[in-house]
Motif scaffolding. Structure first.
Motif, PDB file in Angstrom:
ATOM      1  N   HIS A 147       0.845  -1.290  -0.030  1.00 55.16           N
ATOM      2  CA  HIS A 147      -0.013  -0.017  -0.170  1.00 55.16           C
ATOM      3  C   HIS A 147       0.953   1.283   0.002  1.00 55.16           C
ATOM      4  N   GLN A 148       1.974   1.118   0.625  1.00 53.30           N
ATOM      5  CA  GLN A 148       2.805   2.306   0.542  1.00 53.30           C
ATOM      6  C   GLN A 148       3.315   2.630  -0.732  1.00 53.30           C
ATOM      7  N   ILE A 149       3.978   1.578  -1.467  1.00 54.07           N
ATOM      8  CA  ILE A 149       4.386   1.640  -2.662  1.00 54.07           C
ATOM      9  C   ILE A 149       3.318   2.166  -3.720  1.00 54.07           C
ATOM     10  N   GLN A 150       2.117   1.653  -3.509  1.00 55.94           N
ATOM     11  CA  GLN A 150       1.014   1.915  -4.385  1.00 55.94           C
ATOM     12  C   GLN A 150       0.881   3.608  -4.185  1.00 55.94           C
ATOM     13  N   GLY A 151       0.585   4.030  -2.813  1.00 58.32           N
ATOM     14  CA  GLY A 151       0.619   5.660  -2.813  1.00 58.32           C
ATOM     15  C   GLY A 151       1.565   6.304  -3.443  1.00 58.32           C
ATOM     16  N   ILE A 152       2.754   5.858  -3.389  1.00 59.74           N
ATOM     17  CA  ILE A 152       4.028   6.569  -4.186  1.00 59.74           C
ATOM     18  C   ILE A 152       3.631   6.746  -5.536  1.00 59.74           C
ATOM     19  N   ASP A 153       3.282   5.417  -6.036  1.00 55.22           N
ATOM     20  CA  ASP A 153       3.242   5.628  -7.562  1.00 55.22           C
ATOM     21  C   ASP A 153       1.752   6.268  -7.860  1.00 55.22           C
ATOM     22  N   ILE A 154       0.948   6.281  -7.099  1.00 59.34           N
ATOM     23  CA  ILE A 154      -0.344   7.260  -7.192  1.00 59.34           C
ATOM     24  C   ILE A 154       0.029   8.610  -7.267  1.00 59.34           C
ATOM     25  N   SER A 155       0.864   9.040  -6.282  1.00 57.60           N
ATOM     26  CA  SER A 155       1.171  10.393  -6.189  1.00 57.60           C
ATOM     27  C   SER A 155       1.948  10.647  -7.366  1.00 57.60           C
ATOM     28  N   SER A 156       2.909   9.952  -8.001  1.00 59.22           N
ATOM     29  CA  SER A 156       3.852  10.281  -9.253  1.00 59.22           C
ATOM     30  C   SER A 156       2.983  10.252 -10.222  1.00 59.22           C
ATOM     31  N   SER A 157       1.781   9.458 -10.393  1.00 56.08           N
ATOM     32  CA  SER A 157       0.893   9.682 -11.480  1.00 56.08           C
ATOM     33  C   SER A 157       0.247  10.893 -11.552  1.00 56.08           C
ATOM     34  N   PHE A 158      -0.386  11.273 -10.261  1.00 60.08           N
ATOM     35  CA  PHE A 158      -0.934  12.541 -10.078  1.00 60.08           C
ATOM     36  C   PHE A 158       0.072  13.941 -10.754  1.00 60.08           C
ATOM     37  N   THR A 159       1.245  13.827 -10.000  1.00 57.26           N
ATOM     38  CA  THR A 159       2.260  14.787 -10.461  1.00 57.26           C
ATOM     39  C   THR A 159       2.513  14.832 -11.815  1.00 57.26           C
ATOM     40  N   ASN A 160       2.675  13.652 -12.551  1.00 54.83           N
ATOM     41  CA  ASN A 160       3.193  13.553 -14.055  1.00 54.83           C
ATOM     42  C   ASN A 160       1.879  14.246 -14.798  1.00 54.83           C
ATOM     43  N   GLY A 161       0.591  13.736 -14.364  1.00 57.62           N
ATOM     44  CA  GLY A 161      -0.554  13.987 -14.896  1.00 57.62           C
ATOM     45  C   GLY A 161      -0.764  15.506 -15.010  1.00 57.62           C
ATOM     46  N   PHE A 162      -0.502  16.218 -13.870  1.00 57.33           N
ATOM     47  CA  PHE A 162      -0.829  17.614 -13.811  1.00 57.33           C
ATOM     48  C   PHE A 162       0.136  18.474 -14.437  1.00 57.33           C
ATOM     49  N   LYS A 163       1.441  17.775 -14.509  1.00 55.89           N
ATOM     50  CA  LYS A 163       2.789  18.595 -15.283  1.00 55.89           C
ATOM     51  C   LYS A 163       2.212  18.309 -16.783  1.00 55.89           C
TER      52      LYS A 163
END
Length: 98
Positions: free
Chosen positions: A60-76
């Motif tokens: 779940h921790q690594i999944q949270g990191i992946d989701i955060s990264s996806s959000f950031t990349n999508g926002f950019k």
């Protein structure tokens, strides 16, 4: 009415709280995971089950990191598209290594 940026700044807009799916498929899969964990809890010793829970916590921790990264990349990407639209210029989108 607050702007999106003000809502984000004041903590009224929390994107990760909005990301939970309410689809029937998500609910079904979540129920299957719960049933499976309950089954493993009956089969394993308390120590072994605690190790399994620790493993799922790491997942779940690594999944949270992946989701955060996806959000950031999508926002950019969205911001880059808006800059391109507003400026009328096109430029290649930089891709990051994963």
């Amino acid at each position: 009415m607050q702007s999106v940026l003000e809502s984000l700044y004041y903590g009224d807009l929390v994107p990760h709280e909005q990301s939970i799916s309410h689809s029937p498929e998500h609910k079904l899969l979540n129920e299957q995971i719960t049933a499976s964990l309950n089954s493993w809890k009956k089969k394993l010793s308390e120590d072994d089950f605690n190790e399994l829970e620790a493993l799922t916590d790491l997942y779940h921790q690594i999944q949270g990191i992946d989701i955060s990264s996806s959000f950031t990349n999508g926002f950019k990407l969205g911001a880059a598209m808006m800059i391109e639209v507003v400026s009328g210029m096109s430029s290649p989108v930089q891709q990051q290594d994963t």
